[in-house]
Design a protein around this motif. Structure first.
Motif: not given
Length: 453
Positions: A35-41, A68-71, A143-149
């Motif tokens: 894949e061309s992209r990956l998620a990191v948390g 980037r999902l953050g915490v 940065s990805i906003e709202g991943a926790r929600r």
């Protein structure tokens, strides 16, 4: 596997798991990716941001884009990976002490990478074969906003909200200062529960307790249950992929007992349950009672999830899997350990009974775990040689060597195996009486200590 053990790679941050190491792992992942992209948390650990930056740099250097999902809890990263169809890297040491950190690799299906995929990453990493792209092909970072929600909303849609709300429960929650502190309180409140908390401030120093949700770390949760007249207590580890329960009296519920209760509500004749070689007799009894098969694997979520996928490919129905440490998997939801979801499924059991009543059929066994530390690889090998000799001398027990050395005595069992995440040989024992379990564990552990000393 030399790098990835039973559940990712972990070690003391900035000593064993350094930014340089994290960057190398990420470059190797970026090299073998499709894949061309990956998620990191990451979880809340103090060193999480440092290592996440290194992971992002390694992926970008290999040409991969980064979300980037953050915490977030580990299951939140897994849910994002599955929904977006991208692999992920979670920076976490799960239940290990605050000074530890690590990396867990997730596929584009949201499932921890199976052994063969991890071995491909290891081959590139250890062979120093990572790709490096030109400057104009390096990956982008967002940065990805709202991943926790997004994760909480997916949970809300996956459980019986009406049944839980009708139970009118007070939930005492201890997220242990980990990533679950940012998601589980809202989740349980939105299920209609009254929620009271302890250790619910995200803090990578883990000031209130160590991340592992075991009774010796959860005294505050027991007191909170009693003080708030809660119907149940729920505790998470650092990345919130596990759930351990306390009953309405403030007493701990053995993780194997809650696993058995959850399994009994899921399993039918002809189904298959999957667990590790340290499986409790409780689950064995449930499977026998309903006519389900039980498949055993080496210890570790990676091995269990790989076996679930293999069974699915063979056409088997696997409604529940996991271990008695609070790491339960409901494959029809996701092939992932999810502490918040497991907690909600346990709440469903409490619609017409108390927590103590829900697990009462699975009482009667006592569990003991002893850790025997070692200093280096030579000492580790010496301990395992002693474990093998000890096990082979036990003529009155049935020996299983799926992972370590398990001795079954009919009414009890003992298992010695090396940890996949810490420099210790773990000795587990279970019996119908505490003294019997303690004698079995201490006997095996003393033989190991004698060899070490």
């Amino acid at each position: 596997m030399q790098v990835f053990g039973s559940s990712g790679t972990r070690g003391v941050a900035n000593e064993e798991v350094t930014p340089a190491f994290a960057l190398r792992v990420a470059k190797a992942v970026g090299t073998v990716r499709e894949e061309s992209r990956l998620a990191v948390g990451r979880d809340t650990r103090r060193t999480g941001r440092m290592l996440t930056n290194a992971v992002a740099s390694g992926l970008a250097a290999a040409g991969a884009d980064i979300d980037r999902l953050g915490v977030v809890p580990t299951p939140a990263l897994q849910a994002y990976a599955a929904d977006e169809g991208v692999p992920g890297i979670m920076v976490t040491a799960s239940h290990n002490p605050p000074e530890y950190n690590g990396l867990k690799l997730v596929g584009a299906d949201g499932v921890e990478l199976p052994v063969d995929a991890l071995e491909r990453v290891e081959a590139v990493l250890l062979g120093e074969q990572s790709a490096a792209v030109s400057w104009d092909e390096t990956g982008a970072d967002r940065s990805i906003e709202g991943a926790r929600r997004r994760y909480v909303e997916s949970l809300l849609g996956a459980v019986d909200r009406e049944r839980i709300a009708d139970a009118d429960l007070t939930v005492a929650l201890d997220p242990g200062h980990g990533a679950g502190a940012l998601t589980s309180p809202d989740f349980y409140r939105e299920l209609g529960c009254r929620v009271v908390t302890v250790n619910a401030q995200p803090d990578g120093q883990f000031p209130g307790r160590d991340p592992e949700p075991v009774p010796e770390n959860l005294a505050d949760l027991g007191r909170l249950v009693r003080a708030s007249d809660a119907g149940v207590g729920i505790a998470h580890d650092g990345d919130a992929d596990r759930a351990i329960f306390y009953d309405e009296t403030g007493e701990p519920i053995d993780g194997s007992a809650s696993f058995a209760a959850l399994a009994a509500a899921e399993l039918d004749a002809g189904d298959v349950a999957v667990s590790a070689v340290n499986v409790s007799q409780r689950l064995v009894d449930v499977c026998e009672d309903v006519g389900a098969d039980l498949e055993l694997t080496p210890i570790g979520s990676t091995r269990i999830m790989t076996r679930i996928q293999q069974l699915h490919e063979a056409g088997a129905r696997v409604p529940v899997a996991g271990e008695g440490n609070g790491g339960v998997i409901f494959p029809r939801y996701r092939i992932a350990r999810d502490g918040a979801y497991t907690g909600a499924r346990f709440l469903e059991l409490l619609a017409d009974r108390s927590a103590s009543e829900a697990v009462a059929p699975y009482d009667g066994y006592e569990n003991v775990r002893v850790n025997v530390p070692y200093e280096d690889e030579a000492e580790r090998e010496a301990l395992l040689a002693v474990a093998e000799a000890y096990a082979e001398r036990a003529a009155d027990a049935e020996l299983t060597t799926i992972d370590g050395y398990r001795l079954d005595y009919g009414d009890a069992w003992v298992l010695a195996r090396p940890s996949g995440t810490e420099p210790v040989v773990r000795v587990y024992a279970e019996a119908r009486g505490a003294s019997r379990a303690r004698d079995l564990a201490d006997g095996f552990a003393e033989a190991l200590r004698a060899a070490r000393d």
